[in-house]
Design an enzyme around this catalytic site. Structure first.
Site, PDB file in Angstrom:
ATOM      1  N   TRP A   1      55.340   2.811  -0.597  1.00  0.00           N
ATOM      2  CA  TRP A   1      56.770   3.040  -0.154  1.00  0.00           C
ATOM      3  C   TRP A   1      57.047   4.153  -1.591  1.00  0.00           C
ATOM      4  CZ3 TRP A   1      60.250   3.264   3.396  1.00  0.00           C
ATOM      5  CH2 TRP A   1      59.471   2.204   4.620  1.00  0.00           C
TER       6      TRP A   1
ATOM      7  N   GLU B   1      40.236   8.650  -0.075  1.00  0.00           N
ATOM      8  CA  GLU B   1      41.034   7.223   0.210  1.00  0.00           C
ATOM      9  C   GLU B   1      40.839   5.562   0.005  1.00  0.00           C
ATOM     10  OE1 GLU B   1      44.308   7.762   1.814  1.00  0.00           O
ATOM     11  OE2 GLU B   1      44.608   9.766   1.613  1.00  0.00           O
TER      12      GLU B   1
ATOM     13  N   TRP C   1      42.017   5.438  -3.718  1.00  0.00           N
ATOM     14  CA  TRP C   1      43.581   5.602  -3.967  1.00  0.00           C
ATOM     15  C   TRP C   1      43.827   3.314  -3.603  1.00  0.00           C
ATOM     16  CZ3 TRP C   1      47.546   8.355  -4.660  1.00  0.00           C
ATOM     17  CH2 TRP C   1      49.049   7.327  -4.401  1.00  0.00           C
TER      18      TRP C   1
ATOM     19  N   TRP D   1      64.108   1.759  -0.154  1.00  0.00           N
ATOM     20  CA  TRP D   1      62.698   1.820   0.040  1.00  0.00           C
ATOM     21  C   TRP D   1      62.544   0.340   0.379  1.00  0.00           C
ATOM     22  CZ3 TRP D   1      59.328  -0.952  -2.998  1.00  0.00           C
ATOM     23  CH2 TRP D   1      59.590  -1.278  -4.664  1.00  0.00           C
TER      24      TRP D   1
ATOM     25  N   TRP E   1      71.839   3.142  -3.118  1.00  0.00           N
ATOM     26  CA  TRP E   1      71.887   3.365  -1.168  1.00  0.00           C
ATOM     27  C   TRP E   1      72.425   2.495  -0.625  1.00  0.00           C
ATOM     28  CZ3 TRP E   1      67.108   5.664  -1.719  1.00  0.00           C
ATOM     29  CH2 TRP E   1      66.239   4.994  -2.212  1.00  0.00           C
TER      30      TRP E   1
ATOM     31  N   ASN F   1      48.864   7.448   9.724  1.00  0.00           N
ATOM     32  CA  ASN F   1      48.981   7.328   8.533  1.00  0.00           C
ATOM     33  C   ASN F   1      49.923   8.576   8.271  1.00  0.00           C
ATOM     34  OD1 ASN F   1      48.568   7.027   5.206  1.00  0.00           O
ATOM     35  ND2 ASN F   1      48.440   9.527   5.958  1.00  0.00           N
TER      36      ASN F   1
END
Length: 456
Positions: free
Chosen positions: A373, A263, A266, A350, A294, A332
Protein backbone atom coordinates in the site's frame (compact mmCIF):
# COMPACT_ATOMS: atom_id res chain seq x y z
CA UNK A 1 11.36 -43.22 32.51
CA UNK A 2 9.19 -41.44 29.97
CA UNK A 3 10.70 -38.29 28.48
CA UNK A 4 8.85 -35.05 29.12
CA UNK A 5 6.98 -33.80 26.07
CA UNK A 6 7.96 -30.89 23.85
CA UNK A 7 5.43 -28.31 22.66
CA UNK A 8 5.28 -27.55 18.94
CA UNK A 9 3.78 -24.09 18.46
CA UNK A 10 2.09 -23.59 15.09
CA UNK A 11 1.39 -20.10 13.77
CA UNK A 12 1.60 -19.19 10.07
CA UNK A 13 3.41 -22.45 9.28
CA UNK A 14 0.55 -24.92 9.07
CA UNK A 15 2.36 -27.77 7.32
CA UNK A 16 4.34 -30.95 7.88
CA UNK A 17 6.78 -30.75 4.92
CA UNK A 18 9.79 -28.50 5.44
CA UNK A 19 8.69 -27.81 9.00
CA UNK A 20 11.99 -27.59 10.92
CA UNK A 21 10.27 -26.95 14.25
CA UNK A 22 8.31 -30.18 13.82
CA UNK A 23 11.43 -32.13 12.85
CA UNK A 24 13.33 -30.84 15.90
CA UNK A 25 10.46 -31.47 18.29
CA UNK A 26 9.86 -34.99 16.93
CA UNK A 27 13.53 -35.78 17.36
CA UNK A 28 13.41 -34.76 21.03
CA UNK A 29 10.66 -37.16 22.11
CA UNK A 30 6.89 -36.86 22.65
CA UNK A 31 5.30 -33.85 20.97
CA UNK A 32 2.25 -31.74 21.79
CA UNK A 33 1.33 -29.76 18.67
CA UNK A 34 -0.70 -26.65 19.50
CA UNK A 35 -2.35 -23.81 17.62
CA UNK A 36 -3.39 -20.76 19.65
CA UNK A 37 -5.96 -18.31 18.34
CA UNK A 38 -4.48 -15.14 19.82
CA UNK A 39 -6.62 -12.06 19.22
CA UNK A 40 -5.00 -10.21 22.11
CA UNK A 41 -1.33 -9.92 21.17
CA UNK A 42 -1.91 -8.36 17.70
CA UNK A 43 -4.25 -5.68 19.06
CA UNK A 44 -5.81 -3.82 16.15
CA UNK A 45 -4.07 -6.20 13.72
CA UNK A 46 -5.85 -9.35 14.82
CA UNK A 47 -6.71 -11.66 11.96
CA UNK A 48 -9.25 -10.35 9.45
CA UNK A 49 -12.52 -12.06 8.56
CA UNK A 50 -11.35 -13.63 5.30
CA UNK A 51 -8.24 -15.02 6.94
CA UNK A 52 -10.40 -16.58 9.66
CA UNK A 53 -12.37 -18.45 7.02
CA UNK A 54 -9.13 -19.84 5.61
CA UNK A 55 -7.74 -20.64 9.06
CA UNK A 56 -10.78 -22.75 9.96
CA UNK A 57 -10.30 -25.03 6.96
CA UNK A 58 -6.52 -25.06 7.19
CA UNK A 59 -6.64 -26.22 10.81
CA UNK A 60 -8.97 -29.07 9.83
CA UNK A 61 -6.47 -30.16 7.17
CA UNK A 62 -3.50 -29.88 9.54
CA UNK A 63 -5.27 -31.86 12.27
CA UNK A 64 -5.96 -34.66 9.81
CA UNK A 65 -2.34 -34.71 8.63
CA UNK A 66 -1.11 -34.89 12.22
CA UNK A 67 -3.58 -37.68 12.97
CA UNK A 68 -2.07 -39.67 10.09
CA UNK A 69 1.29 -39.40 11.91
CA UNK A 70 -0.18 -40.70 15.16
CA UNK A 71 -0.49 -37.25 16.71
CA UNK A 72 -3.19 -34.63 17.18
CA UNK A 73 -3.63 -30.86 17.17
CA UNK A 74 -4.44 -29.10 20.43
CA UNK A 75 -6.45 -25.90 20.06
CA UNK A 76 -6.41 -23.10 22.62
CA UNK A 77 -7.62 -19.50 22.50
CA UNK A 78 -6.13 -16.55 24.37
CA UNK A 79 -2.87 -14.71 24.89
CA UNK A 80 -0.25 -16.97 23.31
CA UNK A 81 2.46 -16.50 25.94
CA UNK A 82 0.07 -17.19 28.80
CA UNK A 83 -1.43 -20.21 27.04
CA UNK A 84 2.01 -21.72 26.33
CA UNK A 85 3.13 -21.20 29.93
CA UNK A 86 -0.05 -22.88 31.15
CA UNK A 87 0.42 -25.80 28.75
CA UNK A 88 3.95 -26.31 29.99
CA UNK A 89 2.68 -26.47 33.57
CA UNK A 90 -0.08 -28.91 32.61
CA UNK A 91 2.07 -31.23 30.57
CA UNK A 92 5.46 -31.01 32.23
CA UNK A 93 7.03 -29.74 29.01
CA UNK A 94 10.15 -27.62 29.41
CA UNK A 95 10.70 -26.57 25.79
CA UNK A 96 8.71 -25.03 22.95
CA UNK A 97 9.73 -25.33 19.30
CA UNK A 98 8.44 -22.86 16.70
CA UNK A 99 9.31 -21.23 13.38
CA UNK A 100 10.51 -17.65 13.62
CA UNK A 101 8.02 -14.90 12.73
CA UNK A 102 8.44 -11.18 12.10
CA UNK A 103 5.13 -9.51 12.88
CA UNK A 104 5.81 -7.15 15.81
CA UNK A 105 3.42 -8.94 18.16
CA UNK A 106 5.06 -12.30 17.48
CA UNK A 107 8.53 -10.85 18.00
CA UNK A 108 7.40 -9.52 21.37
CA UNK A 109 5.96 -12.93 22.28
CA UNK A 110 9.18 -14.68 21.26
CA UNK A 111 11.18 -12.36 23.50
CA UNK A 112 8.89 -13.13 26.43
CA UNK A 113 9.44 -16.87 25.88
CA UNK A 114 13.19 -16.79 25.25
CA UNK A 115 13.91 -18.94 28.33
CA UNK A 116 12.09 -21.94 26.80
CA UNK A 117 11.59 -21.18 23.11
CA UNK A 118 13.65 -22.80 20.37
CA UNK A 119 13.20 -20.86 17.13
CA UNK A 120 13.82 -22.29 13.68
CA UNK A 121 14.10 -20.73 10.23
CA UNK A 122 11.54 -22.00 7.76
CA UNK A 123 9.30 -19.27 6.35
CA UNK A 124 11.89 -17.30 4.37
CA UNK A 125 14.52 -17.71 1.67
CA UNK A 126 16.97 -16.27 4.19
CA UNK A 127 16.48 -14.72 7.61
CA UNK A 128 15.79 -11.01 7.04
CA UNK A 129 18.31 -9.98 9.70
CA UNK A 130 21.05 -11.76 7.75
CA UNK A 131 20.39 -9.85 4.52
CA UNK A 132 21.76 -6.45 5.46
CA UNK A 133 23.71 -3.47 4.17
CA UNK A 134 27.45 -3.09 4.70
CA UNK A 135 26.68 -1.31 7.97
CA UNK A 136 24.54 -4.25 9.15
CA UNK A 137 21.16 -2.57 8.71
CA UNK A 138 18.13 -4.00 6.90
CA UNK A 139 17.78 -2.89 3.29
CA UNK A 140 15.15 -0.22 2.64
CA UNK A 141 15.23 -0.50 -1.15
CA UNK A 142 14.09 -3.73 -2.75
CA UNK A 143 16.55 -3.70 -5.66
CA UNK A 144 19.44 -3.47 -3.19
CA UNK A 145 17.85 -6.19 -1.05
CA UNK A 146 17.57 -8.51 -4.06
CA UNK A 147 21.23 -7.98 -4.82
CA UNK A 148 22.21 -8.64 -1.21
CA UNK A 149 20.02 -11.75 -1.08
CA UNK A 150 22.11 -13.39 -3.80
CA UNK A 151 24.80 -14.18 -1.22
CA UNK A 152 22.30 -16.42 0.59
CA UNK A 153 20.86 -18.23 -2.43
CA UNK A 154 19.85 -20.81 -3.22
CA UNK A 155 18.01 -21.46 0.03
CA UNK A 156 18.42 -24.70 1.92
CA UNK A 157 16.59 -27.69 0.49
CA UNK A 158 13.22 -28.45 2.08
CA UNK A 159 13.10 -30.99 4.89
CA UNK A 160 11.06 -34.18 4.68
CA UNK A 161 8.41 -34.60 7.37
CA UNK A 162 8.97 -37.17 10.10
CA UNK A 163 7.43 -40.55 9.42
CA UNK A 164 5.75 -40.54 12.84
CA UNK A 165 5.33 -38.26 15.82
CA UNK A 166 5.45 -39.71 19.34
CA UNK A 167 2.39 -38.90 21.42
CA UNK A 168 2.69 -37.72 25.05
CA UNK A 169 1.60 -39.99 27.87
CA UNK A 170 -1.30 -37.64 28.58
CA UNK A 171 -2.90 -35.24 26.12
CA UNK A 172 -3.93 -31.80 27.37
CA UNK A 173 -7.51 -30.76 26.70
CA UNK A 174 -8.32 -29.07 23.42
CA UNK A 175 -10.97 -26.54 22.54
CA UNK A 176 -13.38 -27.29 19.68
CA UNK A 177 -12.75 -25.50 16.41
CA UNK A 178 -16.48 -24.93 15.87
CA UNK A 179 -16.63 -22.94 19.11
CA UNK A 180 -14.24 -20.36 17.65
CA UNK A 181 -16.90 -19.22 15.15
CA UNK A 182 -14.32 -18.49 12.45
CA UNK A 183 -16.81 -19.00 9.63
CA UNK A 184 -19.33 -16.30 8.65
CA UNK A 185 -22.98 -17.16 9.25
CA UNK A 186 -25.22 -14.06 9.30
CA UNK A 187 -24.77 -13.56 6.43
CA UNK A 188 -22.51 -16.20 4.95
CA UNK A 189 -20.48 -14.13 2.48
CA UNK A 190 -17.99 -16.94 1.83
CA UNK A 191 -19.84 -19.03 -0.76
CA UNK A 192 -17.47 -17.83 -3.48
CA UNK A 193 -14.49 -18.78 -1.32
CA UNK A 194 -15.56 -22.42 -1.41
CA UNK A 195 -15.63 -22.31 -5.20
CA UNK A 196 -12.15 -20.79 -5.49
CA UNK A 197 -10.14 -22.30 -2.66
CA UNK A 198 -9.32 -25.51 -0.82
CA UNK A 199 -7.06 -24.61 2.10
CA UNK A 200 -4.44 -27.05 3.34
CA UNK A 201 -0.99 -28.38 2.62
CA UNK A 202 -2.11 -30.98 0.06
CA UNK A 203 -3.69 -28.35 -2.19
CA UNK A 204 -0.72 -26.04 -1.71
CA UNK A 205 1.63 -28.71 -3.00
CA UNK A 206 -0.67 -29.44 -5.94
CA UNK A 207 -0.76 -25.75 -6.88
CA UNK A 208 3.01 -25.56 -6.65
CA UNK A 209 3.42 -28.48 -9.03
CA UNK A 210 0.84 -27.12 -11.48
CA UNK A 211 2.35 -23.65 -11.55
CA UNK A 212 5.85 -24.82 -12.46
CA UNK A 213 5.07 -25.05 -16.18
CA UNK A 214 3.45 -21.60 -16.16
CA UNK A 215 6.20 -19.85 -14.22
CA UNK A 216 8.35 -19.15 -17.27
CA UNK A 217 5.54 -17.01 -18.73
CA UNK A 218 4.84 -15.22 -15.44
CA UNK A 219 6.59 -11.98 -16.43
CA UNK A 220 3.85 -11.26 -18.99
CA UNK A 221 0.94 -13.40 -17.82
CA UNK A 222 0.86 -11.91 -14.30
CA UNK A 223 -0.35 -8.60 -15.76
CA UNK A 224 -3.30 -10.02 -17.68
CA UNK A 225 -6.42 -10.15 -15.46
CA UNK A 226 -8.40 -12.19 -17.98
CA UNK A 227 -5.79 -14.96 -17.96
CA UNK A 228 -4.83 -17.41 -15.21
CA UNK A 229 -1.21 -16.28 -15.04
CA UNK A 230 -0.89 -15.97 -11.26
CA UNK A 231 0.37 -18.82 -9.12
CA UNK A 232 -2.58 -18.56 -6.68
CA UNK A 233 -0.09 -19.64 -4.02
CA UNK A 234 -0.24 -16.45 -1.95
CA UNK A 235 -2.74 -17.60 0.71
CA UNK A 236 -0.97 -20.95 1.02
CA UNK A 237 2.32 -19.11 1.54
CA UNK A 238 0.71 -16.68 3.97
CA UNK A 239 -0.53 -19.49 6.19
CA UNK A 240 2.67 -21.44 5.74
CA UNK A 241 0.92 -24.43 4.18
CA UNK A 242 3.93 -24.57 1.91
CA UNK A 243 7.39 -23.12 2.46
CA UNK A 244 8.89 -20.46 0.24
CA UNK A 245 12.05 -22.48 -0.21
CA UNK A 246 10.02 -25.49 -1.36
CA UNK A 247 8.45 -23.30 -4.04
CA UNK A 248 11.86 -21.88 -4.97
CA UNK A 249 13.40 -25.30 -5.52
CA UNK A 250 10.34 -26.62 -7.34
CA UNK A 251 11.01 -24.01 -10.04
CA UNK A 252 14.59 -25.15 -10.64
CA UNK A 253 13.69 -27.43 -13.56
CA UNK A 254 11.47 -24.92 -15.35
CA UNK A 255 13.82 -22.54 -17.15
CA UNK A 256 13.93 -18.80 -16.47
CA UNK A 257 11.61 -18.10 -13.54
CA UNK A 258 13.45 -15.11 -12.09
CA UNK A 259 10.44 -12.78 -12.21
CA UNK A 260 8.41 -15.07 -10.00
CA UNK A 261 11.37 -15.75 -7.72
CA UNK A 262 11.69 -12.01 -7.20
CA UNK A 263 8.08 -12.03 -6.02
CA UNK A 264 9.02 -14.68 -3.47
CA UNK A 265 11.96 -12.54 -2.37
CA UNK A 266 9.67 -9.52 -2.03
CA UNK A 267 7.94 -11.35 0.83
CA UNK A 268 11.28 -11.60 2.65
CA UNK A 269 11.95 -7.92 1.96
CA UNK A 270 8.66 -6.78 3.46
CA UNK A 271 9.31 -8.77 6.63
CA UNK A 272 12.69 -7.02 6.86
CA UNK A 273 10.92 -3.67 6.59
CA UNK A 274 8.51 -4.37 9.45
CA UNK A 275 11.33 -5.88 11.48
CA UNK A 276 13.12 -2.52 11.26
CA UNK A 277 9.91 -0.42 11.37
CA UNK A 278 7.33 -2.39 13.39
CA UNK A 279 4.63 0.27 13.09
CA UNK A 280 4.97 0.61 9.31
CA UNK A 281 1.36 -0.48 8.85
CA UNK A 282 0.15 2.58 10.78
CA UNK A 283 2.61 5.34 9.86
CA UNK A 284 3.86 6.92 6.65
CA UNK A 285 7.32 5.79 5.64
CA UNK A 286 7.97 9.36 4.44
CA UNK A 287 7.30 11.97 7.12
CA UNK A 288 6.27 14.57 4.54
CA UNK A 289 3.03 12.68 4.00
CA UNK A 290 1.98 13.38 7.58
CA UNK A 291 0.91 16.75 6.13
CA UNK A 292 -1.05 15.31 3.21
CA UNK A 293 -4.61 16.75 3.20
CA UNK A 294 -6.46 13.46 2.76
CA UNK A 295 -10.17 13.86 2.16
CA UNK A 296 -12.45 13.17 5.11
CA UNK A 297 -16.11 13.73 5.88
CA UNK A 298 -19.37 12.42 4.47
CA UNK A 299 -18.49 12.80 0.79
CA UNK A 300 -15.18 11.02 1.19
CA UNK A 301 -16.89 8.28 3.21
CA UNK A 302 -19.43 7.80 0.43
CA UNK A 303 -16.61 7.50 -2.10
CA UNK A 304 -14.82 4.99 0.12
CA UNK A 305 -17.99 2.91 0.35
CA UNK A 306 -18.43 3.03 -3.44
CA UNK A 307 -14.84 1.83 -3.85
CA UNK A 308 -15.33 -0.99 -1.34
CA UNK A 309 -18.50 -2.12 -3.10
CA UNK A 310 -17.11 -1.87 -6.64
CA UNK A 311 -19.42 0.98 -7.65
CA UNK A 312 -16.93 3.64 -8.82
CA UNK A 313 -17.88 3.69 -12.51
CA UNK A 314 -14.40 2.50 -13.47
CA UNK A 315 -14.92 -1.09 -14.69
CA UNK A 316 -11.41 -2.42 -13.96
CA UNK A 317 -11.52 -1.03 -10.41
CA UNK A 318 -15.02 -2.33 -9.79
CA UNK A 319 -14.20 -5.78 -11.15
CA UNK A 320 -11.25 -6.06 -8.79
CA UNK A 321 -13.17 -4.93 -5.73
CA UNK A 322 -16.00 -7.35 -6.47
CA UNK A 323 -13.56 -10.20 -7.04
CA UNK A 324 -12.02 -9.37 -3.67
CA UNK A 325 -15.36 -9.50 -1.87
CA UNK A 326 -16.50 -12.67 -3.62
CA UNK A 327 -13.30 -14.72 -3.37
CA UNK A 328 -10.98 -13.11 -0.78
CA UNK A 329 -8.38 -12.50 -3.46
CA UNK A 330 -7.65 -10.00 -6.24
CA UNK A 331 -5.46 -10.16 -9.32
CA UNK A 332 -2.07 -8.52 -8.63
CA UNK A 333 -2.20 -5.93 -11.45
CA UNK A 334 -5.73 -4.99 -10.45
CA UNK A 335 -4.70 -4.61 -6.81
CA UNK A 336 -2.29 -1.87 -7.86
CA UNK A 337 -4.90 -0.16 -10.03
CA UNK A 338 -7.57 -0.28 -7.31
CA UNK A 339 -5.17 0.93 -4.63
CA UNK A 340 -3.88 3.79 -6.76
CA UNK A 341 -7.46 4.83 -7.56
CA UNK A 342 -8.40 5.06 -3.88
CA UNK A 343 -5.30 6.99 -2.88
CA UNK A 344 -4.92 9.33 -5.83
CA UNK A 345 -8.20 9.64 -7.72
CA UNK A 346 -10.25 9.71 -4.51
CA UNK A 347 -7.50 11.24 -2.30
CA UNK A 348 -8.36 8.90 0.58
CA UNK A 349 -5.73 7.88 3.13
CA UNK A 350 -3.96 4.66 2.09
CA UNK A 351 -4.61 3.23 5.56
CA UNK A 352 -8.33 3.00 4.77
CA UNK A 353 -7.56 0.70 1.85
CA UNK A 354 -4.96 -1.22 3.79
CA UNK A 355 -7.51 -2.00 6.51
CA UNK A 356 -10.12 -3.09 3.95
CA UNK A 357 -7.66 -5.44 2.31
CA UNK A 358 -6.61 -6.78 5.73
CA UNK A 359 -10.20 -7.79 6.44
CA UNK A 360 -11.07 -9.05 2.95
CA UNK A 361 -7.91 -10.79 1.69
CA UNK A 362 -7.17 -14.41 2.53
CA UNK A 363 -3.46 -13.66 1.92
CA UNK A 364 -3.11 -10.40 3.91
CA UNK A 365 0.42 -10.51 5.36
CA UNK A 366 1.12 -7.71 7.84
CA UNK A 367 4.37 -6.69 6.13
CA UNK A 368 3.32 -7.36 2.55
CA UNK A 369 0.03 -5.51 2.89
CA UNK A 370 1.61 -2.44 4.48
CA UNK A 371 4.60 -2.23 2.15
CA UNK A 372 2.47 -2.72 -0.96
CA UNK A 373 0.00 0.00 0.00
CA UNK A 374 2.78 2.44 0.82
CA UNK A 375 4.58 1.56 -2.42
CA UNK A 376 1.50 2.39 -4.50
CA UNK A 377 0.72 5.48 -2.44
CA UNK A 378 4.20 6.98 -2.69
CA UNK A 379 4.30 7.26 1.10
CA UNK A 380 6.77 4.43 1.72
CA UNK A 381 10.53 4.23 2.16
CA UNK A 382 10.70 2.32 -1.15
CA UNK A 383 7.76 3.40 -3.26
CA UNK A 384 6.39 4.72 -6.48
CA UNK A 385 6.41 8.54 -6.74
CA UNK A 386 3.09 10.03 -5.65
CA UNK A 387 2.95 11.93 -8.92
CA UNK A 388 2.91 8.70 -10.92
CA UNK A 389 -0.83 8.18 -11.11
CA UNK A 390 -2.07 5.04 -12.79
CA UNK A 391 -4.71 5.62 -15.45
CA UNK A 392 -7.25 2.85 -14.81
CA UNK A 393 -9.00 3.17 -18.16
CA UNK A 394 -5.85 2.84 -20.25
CA UNK A 395 -4.46 0.18 -17.91
CA UNK A 396 -7.61 -1.85 -18.46
CA UNK A 397 -7.26 -1.63 -22.23
CA UNK A 398 -3.48 -2.20 -22.22
CA UNK A 399 -3.82 -5.42 -20.26
CA UNK A 400 -6.90 -6.65 -22.12
CA UNK A 401 -9.17 -6.87 -19.07
CA UNK A 402 -12.45 -7.13 -20.98
CA UNK A 403 -13.33 -10.72 -20.08
CA UNK A 404 -12.25 -10.13 -16.48
CA UNK A 405 -14.62 -7.16 -16.25
CA UNK A 406 -17.51 -9.13 -17.74
CA UNK A 407 -16.94 -11.90 -15.20
CA UNK A 408 -17.08 -9.65 -12.15
CA UNK A 409 -19.31 -6.79 -13.31
CA UNK A 410 -22.31 -8.57 -14.84
CA UNK A 411 -24.00 -5.24 -15.66
CA UNK A 412 -21.38 -4.92 -18.42
CA UNK A 413 -21.51 -8.48 -19.76
CA UNK A 414 -23.05 -7.37 -23.06
CA UNK A 415 -20.73 -4.41 -23.67
CA UNK A 416 -18.34 -4.95 -26.59
CA UNK A 417 -14.57 -4.88 -26.51
CA UNK A 418 -14.32 -1.35 -27.87
CA UNK A 419 -16.39 0.11 -25.02
CA UNK A 420 -15.93 -2.28 -22.09
CA UNK A 421 -13.07 -0.34 -20.50
CA UNK A 422 -14.97 2.99 -20.47
CA UNK A 423 -18.68 2.56 -21.28
CA UNK A 424 -19.36 6.07 -19.97
CA UNK A 425 -17.16 7.66 -22.63
CA UNK A 426 -18.50 5.31 -25.31
CA UNK A 427 -22.06 6.36 -24.50
CA UNK A 428 -23.29 2.84 -23.79
CA UNK A 429 -23.24 2.66 -19.99
CA UNK A 430 -26.09 0.42 -18.79
CA UNK A 431 -28.58 2.13 -16.47
CA UNK A 432 -27.78 -0.22 -13.60
CA UNK A 433 -24.05 0.58 -13.74
CA UNK A 434 -22.90 3.79 -12.01
CA UNK A 435 -21.35 6.78 -13.72
CA UNK A 436 -17.76 7.64 -12.81
CA UNK A 437 -17.60 9.15 -9.34
CA UNK A 438 -14.80 11.41 -10.55
CA UNK A 439 -13.18 12.04 -13.91
CA UNK A 440 -9.65 10.78 -14.48
CA UNK A 441 -8.22 14.23 -15.24
CA UNK A 442 -10.11 15.83 -12.36
CA UNK A 443 -8.89 13.20 -9.91
CA UNK A 444 -5.32 13.48 -11.16
CA UNK A 445 -5.23 17.25 -10.89
CA UNK A 446 -6.74 17.19 -7.39
CA UNK A 447 -4.14 14.67 -6.23
CA UNK A 448 -1.22 16.66 -7.64
CA UNK A 449 -2.55 19.87 -6.08
CA UNK A 450 -2.84 18.16 -2.70
CA UNK A 451 0.72 16.88 -2.95
CA UNK A 452 1.98 20.42 -3.59
CA UNK A 453 0.57 21.58 -0.26
CA UNK A 454 2.98 19.26 1.55
CA UNK A 455 5.85 21.31 0.18
CA UNK A 456 4.19 24.62 0.71
Amino acid sequence: MTASPTILWFRQDLRLHDQPALVAAAGAGPVIPVYILDDESPGDWRMGAAQRWWLHHSLIALAKDLDDLGSRLILRRGHAVEILRALMDESGATEVHAIRHYEPWWRRAEQMLEDCLNLHDGNHLARPELVTTGSGRPFRIYSAFWKGLQEHLPPEYPLDPPKAVTAPAHWPTSEKLADWSLLPTKPDWSTGFDEDWIPGEATARERMAEFGEKAVAYDTARNMPSEEGSSRLSPHLHFGEISVRAVWHSLARHGDTETFRKELAWRDFTDGVVMALPDYADHNGRDAFDKMPWRTGAEAQADLTAWQQGRTGYPIVDAGMRQLWATGWMHNRVRMIAASFLIKHLLIDWREGERWFWDCLVDADYGNNAVNWQWVGGTGIDSNMFGRIMAPLSQSEKFDAGDYIRQWVPELKNVGDAAIHDPDEAGCRPKDYPAKIIGHREGRERALAAAKTMRG
